[in-house]
Write a protein that holds these residues in place. Structure first.
Motif, PDB file in Angstrom:
ATOM      1  N   ASP A  96       0.836  -1.201   0.000  1.00 55.80           N
ATOM      2  CA  ASP A  96       0.000   0.000   0.000  1.00 55.80           C
ATOM      3  C   ASP A  96       0.868   1.248   0.000  1.00 55.80           C
ATOM      4  O   ASP A  96       1.997   1.232   0.471  1.00 55.80           O
ATOM      5  N   ASP A  98       0.299   3.926   1.703  1.00 54.15           N
ATOM      6  CA  ASP A  98       0.174   4.746   2.903  1.00 54.15           C
ATOM      7  C   ASP A  98       1.128   4.369   4.027  1.00 54.15           C
ATOM      8  O   ASP A  98       0.955   4.815   5.160  1.00 54.15           O
ATOM      9  N   GLN A 100       1.451   1.689   5.669  1.00 57.03           N
ATOM     10  CA  GLN A 100       0.958   0.817   6.744  1.00 57.03           C
ATOM     11  C   GLN A 100       1.713  -0.509   6.720  1.00 57.03           C
ATOM     12  O   GLN A 100       1.766  -1.217   7.712  1.00 57.03           O
ATOM     13  N   ARG A 198       1.379  -4.094  11.564  1.00 54.27           N
ATOM     14  CA  ARG A 198       0.789  -3.074  10.711  1.00 54.27           C
ATOM     15  C   ARG A 198       0.835  -1.723  11.421  1.00 54.27           C
ATOM     16  O   ARG A 198       0.361  -1.583  12.538  1.00 54.27           O
ATOM     17  N   ARG A 201      -1.752   4.505   9.278  1.00 53.95           N
ATOM     18  CA  ARG A 201      -1.633   5.219   8.009  1.00 53.95           C
ATOM     19  C   ARG A 201      -0.789   6.470   8.237  1.00 53.95           C
ATOM     20  O   ARG A 201      -1.015   7.205   9.186  1.00 53.95           O
TER      21      ARG A 201
HETATM   22 MG    MG Z   1      -4.096   1.711   4.439  1.00 58.60          MG
END
Ligand code: MG
Ligand code: UDP
Length: 317
Positions: A96, A98, A100, A198, A201
């Motif tokens: 991703d 962002d 994460q 994780r 964001r």
């Molecule tokens: Mg995300």
């Protein structure tokens, strides 16, 4: 190595993401882990903000950034597919935009690849940075899929490494409704798993509102399991048996006793109930029918509007 990142309205995170990825590429290259022409491939999924301007600007200035612009927003799964089908390289890693996904597991993924894994799945060991609702719904969903007999990796989204070999094999999957984490699992080959935590964001808001999440979840169920259809049959059989028993009981009352009253409830309740069951059944069949309809049209899953970056210099558009 190519890093593939779908981006939808990600102007807020792109500078930081680019800085961190460039640093990572430089570090890995220095160690001799990856070839010097390794690069980042951003797929702009029809963003409405400055995402594409930022990407094409980076692509002009540095060799390690390339961009692919889709003609409109086609959703995360299609954008990712486009990136995987377009980016060159022996090894493709999708993640991703962002931040994460923890970049520090990428060297581990490469190590696994060197040891023979064709696909490396990154799995979230903890999701305490996700909101309670997201975590709870996501985790119950993975459990639900397992119950339906769908082969998915618990808590694995789309952060994974794929070898050129598996990418080429994957090309032949022509499905219209993509649920990549399930499809890629079907490929087989030697795979392995790495764990990561994780993160939150980095900036901006989630581009996955509840409606998109539900739609992806439904794709996951209906693309891999005919169980809902079988469930209808099951409910049908059950309801039939119960109504048969009730009919027998009513007949017995009528024939052998004088208790039988002309009942309103006993007529109306089964009517509502059966109506509900039938509508539900038809709805589920309809969902699968709609899927067949969409698939039979066999439309392209994305259109590339333009590309930028040195890796694409011989591609005239
Ligand atoms: Mg995300
Ligand atoms: N994304 C995309 N198209 C969309 C929605 C999202 O390409 O229509 C991208 C988004 O830019 C991000 C990734 O998919 O790189 C995951 O989205 P997000 O982080 O918003 O989802 P979440 O992490 O909240 O599930």
């Amino acid at each position: 190595m190519s890093l593939v990142l779908p981006c939808f309205n990600e102007e807020e995170v792109l500078p930081e993401t680019t800085a961190r990825l460039t640093e990572l590429l430089a570090r890995l290259e220095k160690k001799g882990e990856i070839a010097p022409n390794s690069a980042v491939y951003y797929v702009d999924d029809g963003s409405r903000d400055r995402t594409w301007e930022i990407i094409s600007d980076y692509a002009l200035r540095t060799q390690t950034i390339c961009g692919i612009k889709l003609s409109r927003n086609r959703g995360h799964q299609n954008a990712l597919l486009c990136g995987l089908m377009t980016a060159p390289g022996k090894v493709l890693i999708s993640l991703d935009a962002d931040l994460q996904d923890d970049l520090e597991v990428i060297p581990k993924m490469i190590m696994d690849y060197r040891q023979g894994s064709e696909i490396v799945f990154a799995v979230r060991s903890k999701r305490d940075k996700d909101s309670y609702l997201k975590r709870y719904t996501a985790e119950s969903y993975y459990t639900f899929l397992k119950l339906l007999g769908v082969d998915v990796i618990y808590n694995h989204a789309d952060f994974r490494l794929m070898s050129r070999r598996t990418i080429e094999e994957f090309r032949s999957y022509g499905e219209t409704h993509l649920f990549l984490r399930g499809l890629i699992r079907q490929l087989g080959f030697k795979t392995s798993i790495v764990e990561f935590e994780r993160a939150e964001r980095f900036a901006g808001e989630s581009k996955y509102p509840l409606s998109k999440m539900l739609s992806l979840a439904w794709q996951g169920v209906t693309s891999f399991s005919a169980y809902p259809l079988r469930l209808i049959t099951g409910v049908g059989v059950l309801v039939s048996i119960v109504s048969l028993a009730m009919a027998a009981w009513a007949l017995l009352l009528k024939l052998f006793t004088d208790e039988a009253l002309p009942g309103w409830a006993s007529t109306v309740i089964p009517m509502y109930f059966l109506g509900g069951v039938q509508l539900l059944g038809m709805g589920i069949i309809g969902e699968y029918l709609a899927k067949i309809y969409e698939a039979s049209k066999n439309r392209p899953r994305f259109h590339v509007e333009t590309v930028c970056g040195v890796q694409f210099k011989d591609r005239v558009r």
